[in-house]
Motif scaffolding. Structure first.
Motif, PDB file in Angstrom:
ATOM      1  N   ASN A 138       0.826  -1.210   0.000  1.00 13.86           N
ATOM      2  CA  ASN A 138       0.000   0.000   0.000  1.00 13.86           C
ATOM      3  C   ASN A 138       0.858   1.257   0.000  1.00 13.86           C
ATOM      4  O   ASN A 138       0.543   2.233  -0.679  1.00 13.86           O
ATOM      5  CB  ASN A 138      -0.940   0.014   1.205  1.00 13.86           C
ATOM      6  CG  ASN A 138      -2.046  -1.004   1.071  1.00 13.86           C
ATOM      7  OD1 ASN A 138      -2.275  -1.569   0.010  1.00 13.86           O
ATOM      8  ND2 ASN A 138      -2.733  -1.253   2.160  1.00 13.86           N
ATOM      9  N   GLY A 139       1.942   1.243   0.770  1.00 11.31           N
ATOM     10  CA  GLY A 139       2.844   2.386   0.824  1.00 11.31           C
ATOM     11  C   GLY A 139       3.505   2.683  -0.503  1.00 11.31           C
ATOM     12  O   GLY A 139       3.718   3.850  -0.853  1.00 11.31           O
ATOM     13  N   LEU A 140       3.819   1.636  -1.260  1.00  4.61           N
ATOM     14  CA  LEU A 140       4.413   1.846  -2.582  1.00  4.61           C
ATOM     15  C   LEU A 140       3.462   2.606  -3.496  1.00  4.61           C
ATOM     16  O   LEU A 140       3.851   3.571  -4.159  1.00  4.61           O
ATOM     17  CB  LEU A 140       4.782   0.499  -3.228  1.00  4.61           C
ATOM     18  CG  LEU A 140       5.953  -0.252  -2.627  1.00  4.61           C
ATOM     19  CD1 LEU A 140       6.071  -1.628  -3.275  1.00  4.61           C
ATOM     20  CD2 LEU A 140       7.246   0.536  -2.793  1.00  4.61           C
ATOM     21  N   PHE A 141       2.217   2.176  -3.536  1.00  2.00           N
ATOM     22  CA  PHE A 141       1.243   2.819  -4.424  1.00  2.00           C
ATOM     23  C   PHE A 141       0.811   4.194  -3.920  1.00  2.00           C
ATOM     24  O   PHE A 141       0.498   5.074  -4.707  1.00  2.00           O
ATOM     25  CB  PHE A 141       0.033   1.909  -4.650  1.00  2.00           C
ATOM     26  CG  PHE A 141       0.345   0.784  -5.580  1.00  2.00           C
ATOM     27  CD1 PHE A 141       0.301   0.964  -6.953  1.00  2.00           C
ATOM     28  CD2 PHE A 141       0.704  -0.468  -5.090  1.00  2.00           C
ATOM     29  CE1 PHE A 141       0.601  -0.074  -7.823  1.00  2.00           C
ATOM     30  CE2 PHE A 141       1.006  -1.513  -5.952  1.00  2.00           C
ATOM     31  CZ  PHE A 141       0.959  -1.316  -7.321  1.00  2.00           C
ATOM     32  N   ALA A 142       0.804   4.376  -2.585  1.00  5.14           N
ATOM     33  CA  ALA A 142       0.435   5.672  -2.009  1.00  5.14           C
ATOM     34  C   ALA A 142       1.633   6.625  -1.981  1.00  5.14           C
ATOM     35  O   ALA A 142       1.494   7.768  -1.569  1.00  5.14           O
ATOM     36  CB  ALA A 142      -0.117   5.492  -0.603  1.00  5.14           C
ATOM     37  N   ARG A 143       2.793   6.112  -2.390  1.00  7.93           N
ATOM     38  CA  ARG A 143       4.039   6.887  -2.436  1.00  7.93           C
ATOM     39  C   ARG A 143       4.442   7.420  -1.061  1.00  7.93           C
ATOM     40  O   ARG A 143       4.931   8.521  -0.920  1.00  7.93           O
ATOM     41  CB  ARG A 143       3.940   8.014  -3.452  1.00  7.93           C
ATOM     42  CG  ARG A 143       3.732   7.481  -4.848  1.00  7.93           C
ATOM     43  CD  ARG A 143       3.635   8.561  -5.860  1.00  7.93           C
ATOM     44  NE  ARG A 143       3.406   7.921  -7.167  1.00  7.93           N
ATOM     45  CZ  ARG A 143       2.806   8.523  -8.153  1.00  7.93           C
ATOM     46  NH1 ARG A 143       2.386   9.760  -8.031  1.00  7.93           N
ATOM     47  NH2 ARG A 143       2.632   7.892  -9.288  1.00  7.93           N
ATOM     48  N   LYS A 144       4.210   6.580  -0.064  1.00  8.99           N
ATOM     49  CA  LYS A 144       4.642   6.925   1.288  1.00  8.99           C
ATOM     50  C   LYS A 144       6.139   6.652   1.407  1.00  8.99           C
ATOM     51  O   LYS A 144       6.688   5.808   0.700  1.00  8.99           O
ATOM     52  CB  LYS A 144       3.880   6.105   2.329  1.00  8.99           C
ATOM     53  CG  LYS A 144       2.422   6.465   2.430  1.00  8.99           C
ATOM     54  CD  LYS A 144       1.735   5.662   3.503  1.00  8.99           C
ATOM     55  CE  LYS A 144       0.272   5.995   3.590  1.00  8.99           C
ATOM     56  NZ  LYS A 144      -0.418   5.134   4.557  1.00  8.99           N
ATOM     57  N   THR A 145       6.778   7.342   2.327  1.00 10.07           N
ATOM     58  CA  THR A 145       8.211   7.155   2.531  1.00 10.07           C
ATOM     59  C   THR A 145       8.477   5.839   3.262  1.00 10.07           C
ATOM     60  O   THR A 145       7.598   5.300   3.947  1.00 10.07           O
ATOM     61  CB  THR A 145       8.794   8.306   3.372  1.00 10.07           C
ATOM     62  OG1 THR A 145       8.216   8.263   4.683  1.00 10.07           O
ATOM     63  CG2 THR A 145       8.527   9.666   2.720  1.00 10.07           C
ATOM     64  N   PHE A 146       9.694   5.345   3.127  1.00  5.27           N
ATOM     65  CA  PHE A 146      10.073   4.153   3.876  1.00  5.27           C
ATOM     66  C   PHE A 146      10.101   4.449   5.367  1.00  5.27           C
ATOM     67  O   PHE A 146       9.863   3.575   6.186  1.00  5.27           O
ATOM     68  CB  PHE A 146      11.424   3.606   3.394  1.00  5.27           C
ATOM     69  CG  PHE A 146      11.315   2.868   2.092  1.00  5.27           C
ATOM     70  CD1 PHE A 146      10.688   1.637   2.025  1.00  5.27           C
ATOM     71  CD2 PHE A 146      11.826   3.412   0.931  1.00  5.27           C
ATOM     72  CE1 PHE A 146      10.566   0.951   0.827  1.00  5.27           C
ATOM     73  CE2 PHE A 146      11.717   2.738  -0.276  1.00  5.27           C
ATOM     74  CZ  PHE A 146      11.082   1.511  -0.328  1.00  5.27           C
ATOM     75  N   THR A 147      10.364   5.700   5.718  1.00  6.86           N
ATOM     76  CA  THR A 147      10.323   6.086   7.131  1.00  6.86           C
ATOM     77  C   THR A 147       8.934   5.833   7.702  1.00  6.86           C
ATOM     78  O   THR A 147       8.798   5.271   8.795  1.00  6.86           O
ATOM     79  CB  THR A 147      10.716   7.571   7.294  1.00  6.86           C
ATOM     80  OG1 THR A 147      12.032   7.747   6.766  1.00  6.86           O
ATOM     81  CG2 THR A 147      10.668   8.006   8.743  1.00  6.86           C
ATOM     82  N   LEU A 148       7.892   6.237   6.962  1.00  9.99           N
ATOM     83  CA  LEU A 148       6.522   5.976   7.427  1.00  9.99           C
ATOM     84  C   LEU A 148       6.246   4.480   7.522  1.00  9.99           C
ATOM     85  O   LEU A 148       5.599   4.021   8.466  1.00  9.99           O
ATOM     86  CB  LEU A 148       5.504   6.633   6.497  1.00  9.99           C
ATOM     87  CG  LEU A 148       5.225   8.095   6.752  1.00  9.99           C
ATOM     88  CD1 LEU A 148       4.327   8.671   5.666  1.00  9.99           C
ATOM     89  CD2 LEU A 148       4.603   8.291   8.120  1.00  9.99           C
ATOM     90  N   PHE A 149       6.724   3.733   6.540  1.00  8.99           N
ATOM     91  CA  PHE A 149       6.543   2.282   6.597  1.00  8.99           C
ATOM     92  C   PHE A 149       7.154   1.720   7.875  1.00  8.99           C
ATOM     93  O   PHE A 149       6.529   0.926   8.582  1.00  8.99           O
ATOM     94  CB  PHE A 149       7.156   1.594   5.374  1.00  8.99           C
ATOM     95  CG  PHE A 149       7.277   0.111   5.531  1.00  8.99           C
ATOM     96  CD1 PHE A 149       6.156  -0.695   5.430  1.00  8.99           C
ATOM     97  CD2 PHE A 149       8.493  -0.483   5.825  1.00  8.99           C
ATOM     98  CE1 PHE A 149       6.247  -2.074   5.605  1.00  8.99           C
ATOM     99  CE2 PHE A 149       8.596  -1.848   5.998  1.00  8.99           C
ATOM    100  CZ  PHE A 149       7.475  -2.649   5.887  1.00  8.99           C
ATOM    101  N   PHE A 150       8.380   2.141   8.191  1.00  8.59           N
ATOM    102  CA  PHE A 150       9.048   1.609   9.376  1.00  8.59           C
ATOM    103  C   PHE A 150       8.376   2.069  10.669  1.00  8.59           C
ATOM    104  O   PHE A 150       8.277   1.297  11.617  1.00  8.59           O
ATOM    105  CB  PHE A 150      10.535   1.964   9.366  1.00  8.59           C
ATOM    106  CG  PHE A 150      11.310   1.176   8.351  1.00  8.59           C
ATOM    107  CD1 PHE A 150      11.417  -0.204   8.449  1.00  8.59           C
ATOM    108  CD2 PHE A 150      11.914   1.805   7.283  1.00  8.59           C
ATOM    109  CE1 PHE A 150      12.112  -0.950   7.508  1.00  8.59           C
ATOM    110  CE2 PHE A 150      12.611   1.076   6.333  1.00  8.59           C
ATOM    111  CZ  PHE A 150      12.716  -0.300   6.449  1.00  8.59           C
ATOM    112  N   ILE A 151       7.903   3.305  10.707  1.00  7.26           N
ATOM    113  CA  ILE A 151       7.198   3.778  11.912  1.00  7.26           C
ATOM    114  C   ILE A 151       5.899   3.001  12.106  1.00  7.26           C
ATOM    115  O   ILE A 151       5.642   2.441  13.177  1.00  7.26           O
ATOM    116  CB  ILE A 151       6.912   5.296  11.830  1.00  7.26           C
ATOM    117  CG1 ILE A 151       8.206   6.101  11.899  1.00  7.26           C
ATOM    118  CG2 ILE A 151       5.954   5.720  12.961  1.00  7.26           C
ATOM    119  CD1 ILE A 151       8.032   7.576  11.593  1.00  7.26           C
TER     120      ILE A 151
END
Length: 136
Positions: free
Chosen positions: A103-116
Motif C-alpha cells: 500500500n505504501g508503494l502505491f500511495a508513495r509513502k516514505t520508507f520512514t513511514l513504513f518503518f514507523i
C-alpha cells in the motif's frame, strides 16, 4: 484436531494495551517524525477529530487482530513464549508488513513511514503473542 481455546479477556486486554503502546509510539517516540513525514501539524490532527470514534474503532481493530492471533496460536497448539513470538512475527511479516509495504508503494509513502507504522504493529503483535501465550 484440537478444539480452539481462546482467552477472550486476554484478547480484550490486547486491544487496550495497543492504545497505550500507540500513545507512546506516536507520542514521544515517533510523533514528531510521523507528523513531519505526513506533513501534518498538531492543529491539522485536531481538526475534525472525533476521539471516541477514532480510538474506539482502533481498539476494535486491534481486538480483531488479537483474536485472529489467538486463533492461530490455538490452532498451532503453541505452548511457549518462543512459539508465540514466532507466530506473531510470522503473522506480522506475512500479513501486516507486506500489506503496508505494498500500500505504501502505491500511495508513495516514505520508507520512514513504513518503518514507523509497521514497527508499531510489530511491537503490538509481539506483546499480543506474549500475553496470549501467557494467559492460555
Amino acid at each position: 484436531m484440537n478444539p480452539v481455546s481462546i482467552n477472550y479477556l486476554a484478547v480484550i486486554l490486547c486491544g487496550i494495551i495497543s492504545m497505550v503502546i500507540g500513545a507512546i509510539w506516536y507520542g514521544p517516540v515517533f510523533g514528531k517524525l510521523w507528523m513531519k513525514q505526513y506533513g501534518f501539524t498538531e492543529e491539522d490532527l485536531r481538526k475534525d477529530f472525533n476521539p471516541a470514534k477514532t480510538y474506539g474503532l482502533a481498539v476494535i481493530g486491534h481486538i480483531v487482530m488479537a483474536l485472529v492471533l489467538a486463533y492461530m496460536i490455538s490452532l498451532t497448539n503453541a505452548q511457549s513464549l518462543a512459539d508465540g513470538f514466532r507466530i506473531s512475527v510470522s503473522c506480522w511479516l506475512g500479513f501486516i508488513a507486506a500489506t503496508m509495504f505494498i500500500n505504501g508503494l502505491f500511495a508513495r509513502k516514505t520508507f520512514t513511514l513504513f518503518f514507523i507504522d509497521s514497527g508499531y504493529q510489530l511491537v503490538n503483535m509481539n506483546v499480543f503473542g506474549i500475553l496470549l501465550i501467557s494467559w492460555r
